[in-house]
Design an enzyme around this catalytic site. Structure first.
Site, PDB file in Angstrom:
ATOM      1  N   SER A  96       0.839  -1.198   0.000  1.00  0.00           N
ATOM      2  CA  SER A  96       0.000   0.000   0.000  1.00  0.00           C
ATOM      3  C   SER A  96       0.875   1.250   0.000  1.00  0.00           C
ATOM      4  O   SER A  96       2.055   1.177  -0.368  1.00  0.00           O
ATOM      5  CB  SER A  96      -0.935  -0.028   1.219  1.00  0.00           C
ATOM      6  OG  SER A  96      -1.922   0.972   1.106  1.00  0.00           O
ATOM      7  N   ASN A  97       0.333   2.396   0.374  1.00  0.00           N
ATOM      8  CA  ASN A  97       1.109   3.643   0.423  1.00  0.00           C
ATOM      9  C   ASN A  97       0.613   4.496   1.588  1.00  0.00           C
ATOM     10  O   ASN A  97      -0.283   4.103   2.310  1.00  0.00           O
ATOM     11  CB  ASN A  97       0.974   4.379  -0.923  1.00  0.00           C
ATOM     12  CG  ASN A  97      -0.465   4.665  -1.247  1.00  0.00           C
ATOM     13  OD1 ASN A  97      -1.136   5.396  -0.535  1.00  0.00           O
ATOM     14  ND2 ASN A  97      -0.973   4.041  -2.311  1.00  0.00           N
ATOM     15  N   ARG A  98       1.219   5.667   1.723  1.00  0.00           N
ATOM     16  CA  ARG A  98       0.983   6.485   2.918  1.00  0.00           C
ATOM     17  C   ARG A  98      -0.221   7.420   2.827  1.00  0.00           C
ATOM     18  O   ARG A  98      -0.358   8.316   3.652  1.00  0.00           O
ATOM     19  CB  ARG A  98       2.216   7.346   3.199  1.00  0.00           C
ATOM     20  CG  ARG A  98       3.431   6.581   3.635  1.00  0.00           C
ATOM     21  CD  ARG A  98       4.549   7.569   3.915  1.00  0.00           C
ATOM     22  NE  ARG A  98       5.821   6.919   4.123  1.00  0.00           N
ATOM     23  CZ  ARG A  98       6.226   6.440   5.288  1.00  0.00           C
ATOM     24  NH1 ARG A  98       5.444   6.543   6.352  1.00  0.00           N
ATOM     25  NH2 ARG A  98       7.402   5.872   5.397  1.00  0.00           N
TER      26      ARG A  98
END
Ligand code: C5P
Length: 215
Positions: A22-24
């Site tokens: 995923s990402n931030r």
């Protein structure tokens, strides 16, 4: 009543039942856009991936997890809208294979094969060319060149550029510094402000541009 479709949050690409890529993305900008659009009296449909905060009250909400689920939801809803803002941070890659069983760890390297996720925003042009389409670009280098190239290749009406630097971390924060680049070449650089304020300015700019462009 004008209708707007907004995507927000991140996507999660599972590797096995417990792990994912995923990402931030915190979801804060997308959710601020939902609130700003509601304030202007628009009918808001939100498609959201996982986020750090709870989603605001809206007319319609669809929860998704992966990029493919987000694409399906966008394609299902986009044609009923006048405006589309793709604010979600879509994972560019997903695992080539998903393991139904938790992958066992061992002492050797683990080489993970990733495949590209579809570019959701790009694919909406042929599907819904009459809708006012806005994308986001998060850049660490050559920001204007990269954002302009994305505006063109995704055939957008507008792109919101955020430059990530030591001073401007953007992700997860309540403030942001952005620039708006329009398809007609116009550019507007805004100072650092809260995401709520930025969202209000963006919604107002979109409504004004639509009027001027005779959408
Ligand atoms: O190409 P890049 O990922 O930087 O473009 C950013 C814009 O494209 C954002 O609006 C993002 O939501 C959208 N995007 C998408 N599908 C992807 C990757 C990005 O719709 N697979």
């Amino acid at each position: 009543m004008l209708r707007i479709l907004i995507t927000a949050g991140a996507t999660r690409e599972p590797l096995d039942p417990v792990r994912y890529i995923s990402n931030r993305s915190s979801g804060k900008m997308g959710y601020a856009l939902v609130r700003a659009a509601k304030k202007r009296g628009l009918f808001v449909t939100l498609i959201t991936g996982p986020a750090d905060i709870l989603p605001p009250k809206t007319n319609k909400i669809i929860h998704i997890e992966t990029a493919l689920e987000m694409k399906r939801a966008v394609m299902k809803h986009i044609c009923q809208n006048d405006i589309f803002i793709m604010c979600a941070a879509v994972a560019d890659y997903r695992a080539a294979t998903y393991s139904r069983k938790k992958i066992k760890h061992h002492n050797k390297e683990w080489v993970l094969r990733l495949i590209r996720n579809p570019d959701i925003l790009k694919s909406t042009f042929s599907y819904a060319p009459h809708i006012y389409r806005v994308g986001f670009a998060l850049e660490t280098h050559a920001p204007y060149e990269n954002a302009k190239q994305k505006l063109k290749s995704k055939k957008l009406d507008m792109i919101v550029l955020n430059c990530i630097s030591k001073k401007n971390k953007v992700l997860g924060l309540d403030v942001s510094q952005a620039s708006f680049l329009m398809a007609n070449g116009a550019k507007e650089e805004l100072p650092m402000m809260t995401k709520n304020k930025l969202a209000q300015i963006l919604i107002d700019r979109i409504l004004k541009n639509r009027d001027q462009d005779d959408f």
